[in-house]
Every structure is written in structure tokens, then in C-alpha cells.
Design a protein around this motif. Structure first.
Motif, PDB file in Angstrom:
ATOM      1  N   THR A   1       0.034   7.562  19.456  1.00 19.92           N
ATOM      2  CA  THR A   1      -0.487   8.848  19.002  1.00 19.92           C
ATOM      3  C   THR A   1      -0.030   9.140  17.581  1.00 19.92           C
ATOM      4  OG1 THR A   1      -0.598   9.781  21.230  1.00 19.92           O
ATOM      5  CG2 THR A   1      -0.476  11.330  19.407  1.00 19.92           C
ATOM      6  N   ALA A   2      -0.988   9.376  16.698  1.00 16.76           N
ATOM      7  CA  ALA A   2      -0.685   9.620  15.290  1.00 16.76           C
ATOM      8  C   ALA A   2      -1.971   9.889  14.529  1.00 16.76           C
ATOM      9  CB  ALA A   2       0.026   8.413  14.678  1.00 16.76           C
ATOM     10  N   MET A   3      -1.814  10.311  13.284  1.00 22.74           N
ATOM     11  CA  MET A   3      -2.931  10.360  12.370  1.00 22.74           C
ATOM     12  C   MET A   3      -3.038   8.973  11.747  1.00 22.74           C
ATOM     13  SD  MET A   3      -5.280  12.456  11.095  1.00 22.74           S
ATOM     14  CE  MET A   3      -4.642  14.137  11.119  1.00 22.74           C
ATOM     15  N   TYR A   4      -4.212   8.388  11.804  1.00 16.86           N
ATOM     16  CA  TYR A   4      -4.420   7.051  11.274  1.00 16.86           C
ATOM     17  C   TYR A   4      -5.156   7.110   9.943  1.00 16.86           C
ATOM     18  CZ  TYR A   4      -2.742   4.767  15.485  1.00 16.86           C
ATOM     19  OH  TYR A   4      -1.945   4.308  16.515  1.00 16.86           O
ATOM     20  N   PHE A   5      -4.646   6.367   8.980  1.00 21.48           N
ATOM     21  CA  PHE A   5      -5.199   6.340   7.637  1.00 21.48           C
ATOM     22  C   PHE A   5      -5.603   4.928   7.249  1.00 21.48           C
ATOM     23  CE2 PHE A   5      -2.070   9.694   7.904  1.00 21.48           C
ATOM     24  CZ  PHE A   5      -2.649  10.766   7.242  1.00 21.48           C
ATOM     25  N   CYS A   6      -6.693   4.800   6.531  1.00 24.50           N
ATOM     26  CA  CYS A   6      -6.997   3.524   5.907  1.00 24.50           C
ATOM     27  C   CYS A   6      -6.598   3.621   4.442  1.00 24.50           C
ATOM     28  CB  CYS A   6      -8.471   3.135   6.059  1.00 24.50           C
ATOM     29  SG  CYS A   6      -9.667   4.218   5.254  1.00 24.50           S
ATOM     30  N   ALA A   7      -6.298   2.485   3.853  1.00 24.04           N
ATOM     31  CA  ALA A   7      -5.799   2.479   2.498  1.00 24.04           C
ATOM     32  C   ALA A   7      -6.128   1.159   1.816  1.00 24.04           C
ATOM     33  CB  ALA A   7      -4.281   2.712   2.495  1.00 24.04           C
ATOM     34  N   ALA A   8      -6.005   1.152   0.496  1.00 20.13           N
ATOM     35  CA  ALA A   8      -6.277  -0.043  -0.286  1.00 20.13           C
ATOM     36  C   ALA A   8      -5.292  -0.150  -1.433  1.00 20.13           C
ATOM     37  CB  ALA A   8      -7.708  -0.014  -0.823  1.00 20.13           C
ATOM     38  N   THR A   9      -4.886  -1.368  -1.722  1.00 15.71           N
ATOM     39  CA  THR A   9      -4.015  -1.597  -2.866  1.00 15.71           C
ATOM     40  C   THR A   9      -4.860  -1.795  -4.113  1.00 15.71           C
ATOM     41  OG1 THR A   9      -3.942  -4.013  -2.629  1.00 15.71           O
ATOM     42  CG2 THR A   9      -2.327  -2.734  -1.378  1.00 15.71           C
ATOM     43  N   SER A  10      -4.246  -1.645  -5.263  1.00 16.04           N
ATOM     44  CA  SER A  10      -4.932  -1.877  -6.528  1.00 16.04           C
ATOM     45  C   SER A  10      -4.527  -3.210  -7.144  1.00 16.04           C
ATOM     46  CB  SER A  10      -4.642  -0.742  -7.513  1.00 16.04           C
ATOM     47  OG  SER A  10      -3.257  -0.649  -7.780  1.00 16.04           O
ATOM     48  N   TYR A  11      -3.722  -3.960  -6.425  1.00 16.05           N
ATOM     49  CA  TYR A  11      -3.257  -5.251  -6.886  1.00 16.05           C
ATOM     50  C   TYR A  11      -2.794  -6.070  -5.689  1.00 16.05           C
ATOM     51  CZ  TYR A  11       1.275  -2.942  -6.338  1.00 16.05           C
ATOM     52  OH  TYR A  11       2.352  -2.252  -5.837  1.00 16.05           O
ATOM     53  N   ARG A  12      -2.611  -7.336  -5.907  1.00 18.76           N
ATOM     54  CA  ARG A  12      -2.122  -8.213  -4.851  1.00 18.76           C
ATOM     55  C   ARG A  12      -0.641  -7.940  -4.640  1.00 18.76           C
ATOM     56  NH1 ARG A  12      -4.474 -13.054  -3.195  1.00 18.76           N
ATOM     57  NH2 ARG A  12      -3.490 -13.747  -1.237  1.00 18.76           N
ATOM     58  N   THR A  13      -0.259  -7.693  -3.397  1.00 24.10           N
ATOM     59  CA  THR A  13       1.122  -7.380  -3.081  1.00 24.10           C
ATOM     60  C   THR A  13       1.648  -8.336  -2.020  1.00 24.10           C
ATOM     61  OG1 THR A  13       2.636  -5.678  -2.245  1.00 24.10           O
ATOM     62  CG2 THR A  13       0.422  -5.698  -1.336  1.00 24.10           C
ATOM     63  N   ALA A  14       2.959  -8.537  -2.047  1.00 23.07           N
ATOM     64  CA  ALA A  14       3.613  -9.378  -1.054  1.00 23.07           C
ATOM     65  C   ALA A  14       4.116  -8.560   0.125  1.00 23.07           C
ATOM     66  CB  ALA A  14       4.770 -10.140  -1.691  1.00 23.07           C
ATOM     67  N   SER A  15       3.908  -7.241   0.080  1.00 22.55           N
ATOM     68  CA  SER A  15       4.350  -6.340   1.136  1.00 22.55           C
ATOM     69  C   SER A  15       3.170  -5.527   1.661  1.00 22.55           C
ATOM     70  CB  SER A  15       5.449  -5.409   0.630  1.00 22.55           C
ATOM     71  OG  SER A  15       6.552  -6.144   0.132  1.00 22.55           O
ATOM     72  N   PRO A  16       2.269  -6.140   2.405  1.00 26.08           N
ATOM     73  CA  PRO A  16       1.020  -5.473   2.805  1.00 26.08           C
ATOM     74  C   PRO A  16       1.158  -4.332   3.803  1.00 26.08           C
ATOM     75  CG  PRO A  16       1.227  -7.602   3.892  1.00 26.08           C
ATOM     76  CD  PRO A  16       2.315  -7.541   2.859  1.00 26.08           C
ATOM     77  N   LEU A  17       2.314  -4.151   4.423  1.00 24.30           N
ATOM     78  CA  LEU A  17       2.511  -3.033   5.339  1.00 24.30           C
ATOM     79  C   LEU A  17       3.405  -1.949   4.762  1.00 24.30           C
ATOM     80  CD1 LEU A  17       2.799  -4.685   8.870  1.00 24.30           C
ATOM     81  CD2 LEU A  17       0.792  -3.750   7.710  1.00 24.30           C
ATOM     82  N   SER A  18       3.681  -2.033   3.476  1.00 28.53           N
ATOM     83  CA  SER A  18       4.491  -1.028   2.810  1.00 28.53           C
ATOM     84  C   SER A  18       3.602   0.041   2.195  1.00 28.53           C
ATOM     85  CB  SER A  18       5.356  -1.679   1.734  1.00 28.53           C
ATOM     86  OG  SER A  18       6.090  -0.702   1.018  1.00 28.53           O
ATOM     87  N   LYS A  19       3.790   1.282   2.591  1.00 25.15           N
ATOM     88  CA  LYS A  19       2.937   2.370   2.120  1.00 25.15           C
ATOM     89  C   LYS A  19       3.003   2.580   0.617  1.00 25.15           C
ATOM     90  CE  LYS A  19       6.493   5.827   3.125  1.00 25.15           C
ATOM     91  NZ  LYS A  19       6.839   7.017   3.943  1.00 25.15           N
ATOM     92  N   THR A  20       4.131   2.217   0.012  1.00 25.26           N
ATOM     93  CA  THR A  20       4.292   2.417  -1.421  1.00 25.26           C
ATOM     94  C   THR A  20       3.423   1.480  -2.248  1.00 25.26           C
ATOM     95  OG1 THR A  20       6.203   0.919  -1.546  1.00 25.26           O
ATOM     96  CG2 THR A  20       6.641   3.241  -1.107  1.00 25.26           C
ATOM     97  N   GLU A  21       2.871   0.461  -1.631  1.00 23.41           N
ATOM     98  CA  GLU A  21       2.038  -0.511  -2.330  1.00 23.41           C
ATOM     99  C   GLU A  21       0.574  -0.078  -2.417  1.00 23.41           C
ATOM    100  OE1 GLU A  21       5.222  -2.255  -3.232  1.00 23.41           O
ATOM    101  OE2 GLU A  21       3.411  -3.369  -3.791  1.00 23.41           O
ATOM    102  N   TYR A  22       0.219   0.989  -1.727  1.00 22.32           N
ATOM    103  CA  TYR A  22      -1.183   1.395  -1.639  1.00 22.32           C
ATOM    104  C   TYR A  22      -1.502   2.571  -2.558  1.00 22.32           C
ATOM    105  CZ  TYR A  22      -1.877  -1.848   2.162  1.00 22.32           C
ATOM    106  OH  TYR A  22      -1.983  -3.005   2.901  1.00 22.32           O
ATOM    107  N   ALA A  23      -2.541   2.396  -3.353  1.00 26.57           N
ATOM    108  CA  ALA A  23      -2.928   3.403  -4.334  1.00 26.57           C
ATOM    109  C   ALA A  23      -4.029   4.340  -3.836  1.00 26.57           C
ATOM    110  CB  ALA A  23      -3.382   2.725  -5.625  1.00 26.57           C
ATOM    111  N   TYR A  24      -4.847   3.867  -2.904  1.00 28.19           N
ATOM    112  CA  TYR A  24      -5.993   4.633  -2.432  1.00 28.19           C
ATOM    113  C   TYR A  24      -5.883   4.909  -0.942  1.00 28.19           C
ATOM    114  CZ  TYR A  24      -7.547   2.615  -6.830  1.00 28.19           C
ATOM    115  OH  TYR A  24      -7.621   2.210  -8.141  1.00 28.19           O
ATOM    116  N   TRP A  25      -6.176   6.153  -0.561  1.00 32.53           N
ATOM    117  CA  TRP A  25      -6.019   6.588   0.827  1.00 32.53           C
ATOM    118  C   TRP A  25      -7.175   7.447   1.296  1.00 32.53           C
ATOM    119  CZ3 TRP A  25      -1.798   5.139   3.780  1.00 32.53           C
ATOM    120  CH2 TRP A  25      -0.739   4.555   3.083  1.00 32.53           C
TER     121      TRP A  25
END
Length: 125
Positions: free
Chosen positions: A91-115
Motif C-alpha cells: 500500500t502506497a502512492m506509486y510514481f513513475c519517473a525518468a532519469t535524464s542520464y544513464r545512472t548506475a543506481s536505477p532504484l535511487s530516487k535522487t537519480e530521477y529528474a522527471y516524475w
């Protein structure tokens, strides 16, 4: 300009299934990451699953492996999260997101620029 809009959330009993969708516009960063995150009240936003845009490589949080599947339809510019065997702790609010560059940490929220603005998923016992 990138816009992400989630849909498909709702209420379901434990053990049930839901499929979330994320319609994307203005995003053409192939080989970057697309991801699903979730956040419950009073808790930090956490990564659930991610996929490389235009590719098929995926990454999942341990808590959802074997139950959730992330996928994309490039022709429709849509990201999906198929959720099965849902548990109350999902149970939670679910968000989709996209990075603006290739990252080595794909599950880190700080890597995502668009939500997106999120869609609520509630799982009852």
C-alpha cells in the motif's frame, strides 16, 4: 518538456493484482532509465522497479521480485507495472519517473529528474 501521467491504481484485497500505466510525453532518452517508485505516509520514497528506455534490461527491489513486472510499450510511449500477489505492505502512492542520464543506481530516487503525480494503491487484508 517531459510529462508523466500514472493511472491504474485502486483498492484490492491481499493476493490480488493490478496493472499500473504511465503515459509519457516529451521523453526520448533511449538507454536512460524509467522507473516505478512508491511512498507510504511518513515513509521515504523507495524504488520498486526500473527498466532501460528502449531496451529490456530490468532491475527490481528485493521486496517485489517474483511478484511485480516492469515493461514498456515504445509505440505507445507507455510504461507498465504489473503487480501480482499484492500484500498490505504494498500500500502506497506509486510514481513513475525518468532519469535524464544513464545512472548506475536505477532504484535511487535522487537519480530521477522527471516524475508523475502518482496513483494510489491500497491493499487490504
Amino acid at each position: 518538456q517531459v510529462q508523466l501521467v500514472e493511472s491504474g491504481g485502486g483498492s484490492v484485497q491481499a493476493g490480488g493484482s493490478l496493472r499500473l500505466s504511465c503515459a509519457a510525453s516529451g521523453y526520448t532518452y533511449y538507454r536512460n532509465w524509467l522507473g516505478w517508485f512508491r511512498q507510504a505516509p511518513g515513509k521515504e520514497r523507495e524504488g520498486v522497479a526500473a527498466i532501460i528506455a528502449g531496451d529490456s534490461y530490468t532491475y527490481y527491489a528485493d521486496s517485489v521480485k517474483g511478484r511485480f513486472t516492469i515493461s514498456q510499450d515504445n509505440a505507445k510511449n507507455t510504461l507498465y507495472l504489473q503487480m501480482s500477489g499484492l500484500k498490505p505492505e504494498d500500500t502506497a502512492m506509486y510514481f513513475c519517473a525518468a532519469t535524464s542520464y544513464r545512472t548506475a543506481s536505477p532504484l535511487s530516487k535522487t537519480e530521477y529528474a522527471y516524475w508523475g503525480q502518482g496513483t494510489q494503491v491500497t491493499v487490504s487484508s
